[in-house]
Design a protein around this motif. Structure first.
Motif, short mmCIF file in Angstrom:
data_model
loop_
_atom_site.label_atom_id
_atom_site.label_comp_id
_atom_site.label_asym_id
_atom_site.label_seq_id
_atom_site.Cartn_x
_atom_site.Cartn_y
_atom_site.Cartn_z
N ALA A 12 0.83 -1.21 0.00
CA ALA A 12 0.00 0.00 0.00
C ALA A 12 0.86 1.26 0.00
N GLY A 13 2.17 1.09 0.01
CA GLY A 13 3.07 2.24 0.00
C GLY A 13 3.34 2.73 -1.40
N PHE A 14 4.31 3.61 -1.51
CA PHE A 14 4.63 4.25 -2.80
C PHE A 14 5.06 3.21 -3.84
N ILE A 15 6.20 2.59 -3.65
CA ILE A 15 6.70 1.65 -4.66
C ILE A 15 5.85 0.38 -4.67
N GLY A 16 5.48 -0.08 -3.47
CA GLY A 16 4.70 -1.32 -3.35
C GLY A 16 3.42 -1.28 -4.16
N SER A 17 2.74 -0.13 -4.17
CA SER A 17 1.46 -0.07 -4.89
C SER A 17 1.70 -0.21 -6.40
N ALA A 41 2.34 5.90 5.90
CA ALA A 41 2.80 5.83 4.50
C ALA A 41 1.98 4.85 3.66
N GLY A 42 1.19 4.02 4.31
CA GLY A 42 0.39 3.03 3.58
C GLY A 42 -0.99 3.59 3.30
N ASN A 43 -1.46 3.44 2.08
CA ASN A 43 -2.69 4.12 1.69
C ASN A 43 -3.43 3.27 0.65
N ALA A 61 -1.69 -6.35 8.35
CA ALA A 61 -0.90 -7.02 9.39
C ALA A 61 0.44 -6.32 9.52
N ASP A 62 1.07 -6.58 10.68
CA ASP A 62 2.38 -5.99 11.00
C ASP A 62 3.44 -7.08 10.83
N ILE A 63 4.43 -6.85 10.00
CA ILE A 63 5.45 -7.90 9.76
C ILE A 63 6.26 -8.22 11.01
N VAL A 64 6.25 -7.31 11.98
CA VAL A 64 7.00 -7.55 13.23
C VAL A 64 6.33 -8.68 14.04
N ALA A 85 7.89 -3.90 2.58
CA ALA A 85 7.44 -3.17 3.77
C ALA A 85 8.65 -2.64 4.53
N ALA A 86 8.60 -1.37 4.86
CA ALA A 86 9.71 -0.76 5.59
C ALA A 86 9.30 0.62 6.07
N GLU A 87 10.02 1.10 7.06
CA GLU A 87 10.03 2.54 7.34
C GLU A 87 11.07 3.08 6.36
N SER A 88 10.70 4.12 5.59
CA SER A 88 11.53 4.47 4.43
C SER A 88 12.12 5.89 4.44
N HIS A 89 11.74 6.72 5.42
CA HIS A 89 12.19 8.12 5.30
C HIS A 89 13.36 8.44 6.24
N SER A 131 15.72 -3.51 -1.58
CA SER A 131 16.53 -2.64 -0.74
C SER A 131 17.01 -1.39 -1.49
N THR A 132 17.92 -0.69 -0.85
CA THR A 132 18.27 0.66 -1.29
C THR A 132 19.77 0.81 -1.57
N ASP A 133 20.11 1.79 -2.39
CA ASP A 133 21.53 2.07 -2.64
C ASP A 133 22.19 2.75 -1.44
N PRO A 156 20.34 5.97 10.47
CA PRO A 156 19.64 4.82 11.08
C PRO A 156 18.82 4.05 10.02
N TYR A 157 18.22 4.79 9.05
CA TYR A 157 17.47 4.11 7.99
C TYR A 157 18.39 3.18 7.20
N SER A 158 19.50 3.73 6.68
CA SER A 158 20.34 2.89 5.81
C SER A 158 21.01 1.77 6.60
N GLU A 195 6.56 13.71 2.06
CA GLU A 195 7.65 13.97 3.01
C GLU A 195 8.97 13.94 2.24
N LYS A 196 8.95 13.29 1.07
CA LYS A 196 10.15 13.13 0.26
C LYS A 196 10.31 14.37 -0.63
N LEU A 197 11.55 14.63 -1.08
CA LEU A 197 11.86 15.91 -1.73
C LEU A 197 10.90 16.31 -2.86
P1 NAD Z 1 6.79 3.76 1.76
O1 NAD Z 1 7.18 4.35 3.07
O2 NAD Z 1 6.07 4.59 0.78
O3 NAD Z 1 5.89 2.46 2.00
C1 NAD Z 1 6.18 1.51 2.98
C2 NAD Z 1 4.97 0.62 3.15
O4 NAD Z 1 5.29 -0.37 4.15
C3 NAD Z 1 3.72 1.36 3.64
O5 NAD Z 1 2.59 0.92 2.92
C4 NAD Z 1 3.61 0.96 5.10
O6 NAD Z 1 2.28 0.95 5.59
C5 NAD Z 1 4.21 -0.44 5.08
N1 NAD Z 1 4.74 -0.84 6.39
C6 NAD Z 1 5.57 -0.11 7.19
N2 NAD Z 1 5.82 -0.80 8.32
C7 NAD Z 1 5.17 -1.98 8.22
C8 NAD Z 1 5.06 -3.11 9.06
N3 NAD Z 1 5.68 -3.16 10.24
N4 NAD Z 1 4.32 -4.17 8.64
C9 NAD Z 1 3.68 -4.13 7.43
N5 NAD Z 1 3.74 -3.08 6.61
C10 NAD Z 1 4.48 -2.00 6.99
O7 NAD Z 1 8.14 3.17 1.15
P2 NAD Z 1 8.61 3.09 -0.36
O8 NAD Z 1 9.30 4.35 -0.72
O9 NAD Z 1 7.50 2.59 -1.20
O10 NAD Z 1 9.73 1.95 -0.25
C11 NAD Z 1 9.39 0.58 -0.35
C12 NAD Z 1 10.65 -0.25 -0.20
O11 NAD Z 1 11.59 0.12 -1.20
C13 NAD Z 1 11.37 -0.03 1.13
O12 NAD Z 1 11.88 -1.27 1.56
C14 NAD Z 1 12.50 0.93 0.80
O13 NAD Z 1 13.60 0.74 1.66
C15 NAD Z 1 12.83 0.50 -0.63
N6 NAD Z 1 13.39 1.55 -1.49
C16 NAD Z 1 12.78 2.77 -1.61
C17 NAD Z 1 13.31 3.71 -2.49
C18 NAD Z 1 12.66 5.06 -2.69
O14 NAD Z 1 13.22 5.90 -3.40
N7 NAD Z 1 11.49 5.33 -2.14
C19 NAD Z 1 14.46 3.42 -3.24
C20 NAD Z 1 15.07 2.17 -3.05
C21 NAD Z 1 14.52 1.23 -2.20
#
Ligand code: NAD
Ligand code: DAU
Length: 351
Positions: A12-17, A41-43, A61-64, A85-89, A131-133, A156-158, A195-197
């Motif tokens: 439901a996040g940015f890239i995931g959707s 961030a999930g929508n 559900a929560d992956i934790v 799924a991740a905290e991404s900012h 994952s991320t660069d 802390p994110y990276s 929240e991103k640039l």
């Molecule tokens: P985002 O923050 O837009 O979306 C993250 C999604 O994960 C949200 O839908 C959120 O609800 C969900 N989520 C967060 N915690 C969760 C939990 N505990 N259990 C289940 N769901 C949870 O992130 P994004 O920008 O779409 O990034 C997605 C992935 O791609 C991340 O792993 C990020 O590290 C990676 N990534 C992002 C970028 C970028 O430029 N945005 C670049 C490279 C890699």
């Protein structure tokens, strides 16, 4: 690959959707399960066009939650996982690192454990970790990150993403779990949380508010259109080598200030404002702590082995992105009300 039941986390996040949409539409014989906690961030509004498709199921559900992950894997017997799924900012990881440790590290391990326990036979199974660069650290003026670059995370994110990458590889090396990893550069496009640039700047320009540029605006990022990232993920998931890592990038480096100047020009045109109007909103603010100077991906392996390359030029992608935000007023309003106001104040007004 004969996989039929695919679990996508963070869908439901940015890239995931974008990944969910691509998989649901391109593979009608797969069943796509989107598992998401729906944090700020999930929508689900990002997925209105796919939610009624017969091959799509949403699971909140929560992956934790390790027990929940175990029971979901037992119940559905997923064939493959695409873990986003991740905290991404980065800025949020500076103010609240623990959330990042829990979701990005503990959450990844709880998914790995669930996969390992339920997949009695690893034949035909796959755990794909997105994952991320940023795990590679920061570059100077020259050079590129390759798949061989040593990890050197700073925020802390990276650091949390680097840990999760190591753990995914550890489950491959120790238990034989079939895995793949990709490390991608900065994405941009529709549904990007403001929240991103780029989406933050679009939102502020639209409302004639200051555009906060950290430090001198000289940091460099390599930008990739989100749908090109989704297509690379699809390709790696299906054709990549098990156990391998692939770098994904846009071959498209921009200094932040140059990118903002270009965005201001596009916004002036789209909003019918006199050229130069939006650029007057540029405001230099206190730099991000530990701000990495430059990221640049060498995506040659992905091009050489799987034939992938980005499909869009940056100017074209940026224009499409601006068009999306200007015609999705309601989406933007929903995500910038409530908690966003508090976040914005803490991050920028008191900066
Ligand atoms: P985002 O923050 O837009 O979306 C993250 C999604 O994960 C949200 O839908 C959120 O609800 C969900 N989520 C967060 N915690 C969760 C939990 N505990 N259990 C289940 N769901 C949870 O992130 P994004 O920008 O779409 O990034 C997605 C992935 O791609 C991340 O792993 C990020 O590290 C990676 N990534 C992002 C970028 C970028 O430029 N945005 C670049 C490279 C890699
Ligand atoms: O490189 C991939 C990473 O790209 C992903 O792993 C992250 O999840 C994603 O958030 C992104 O990280 P960045 O920190 O590079 O993205 P962000 O949009 O936050 O910042 C881009 C650049 O712009 C960075 O140099 C910081 C700067 N910046 C950012 C914001 C939010 C500003 O100058 N002003 C701002 O208000």
């Amino acid at each position: 690959m004969a996989s039929r039941k695919i679990l996508i986390t963070g869908g439901a996040g940015f890239i995931g959707s974008h990944v969910v949409r691509l998989m649901v539409n391109r593979y009608p014989d797969y069943h796509i399960y989107n598992l998401d906690k729906l944090t700020y961030a999930g929508n689900l509004e990002n997925l209105r066009d796919v939610e009624s498709k017969p091959n799509y199921t949403f699971i909140k559900a929560d992956i934790v939650d390790g027990e929940k992950m175990q029971s979901l894997f037992q119940e559905h017997n997923f064939d493959g996982v695409i873990h986003l799924a991740a905290e991404s900012h980065v800025d949020r990881s500076i103010s609240n690192p623990m959330e990042f440790i829990m979701t990005n590290i503990v959450g990844t391990v709880s998914l790995l454990n669930a996969a390992k326990a339920s997949w009695k036979n690893f034949e035909g199974k796959l755990f794909y970790h997105v994952s991320t660069d940023e795990v590679y650290g920061s570059l100077g003026e020259e050079g590129f990150f390759t798949e061989e670059t040593k990890y050197d995370p700073h925020s802390p994110y990276s650091a949390s993403k680097a840990s999760s990458d190591h753990l995914v590889r550890a489950y491959h090396d120790t238990f034989g779990l079939p895995i793949k990893i990709s490390n991608c550069s900065n994405n941009y496009g529709a549904n990007h949380f403001p929240e991103k640039l780029i989406p933050l700047a679009i939102h502020n320009i639209k409302n004639s508010k200051p555009i906060p540029v950290y430090g001198k605006g000289e940091n460099v990022r390599d930008w990739l259109y989100v749908e090109d990232h989704a297509s690379a993920i699809d390709l790696i998931f299906h054709k990549g080598k098990v156990g391998d890592t692939y770098n994904i990038g846009g071959f498209n480096e921009w200094k932040n200030i140059d990118l903002i100047q270009l965005l201001c020009k596009i916004m002036d045109q789209k909003l019918g404002r006199e050229e130069g109007t939006s650029a007057k909103l540029i405001t230099y603010v206190k730099d991000r702590a530990g701000h990495d100077l430059r990221y640049a991906i060498d995506a040659a392996k992905l091009n050489r082995e799987l034939g992938w390359k980005p499909s869009l030029q940056f100017e074209e992608g940026l224009e499409k992105t601006v068009d999306w935000y200007l015609s999705n007023e309601e989406w933007l309003q929903h995500v910038t009300s409530g908690d966003y106001q508090k976040y914005y104040e803490g991050q920028y007004i008191k900066r």
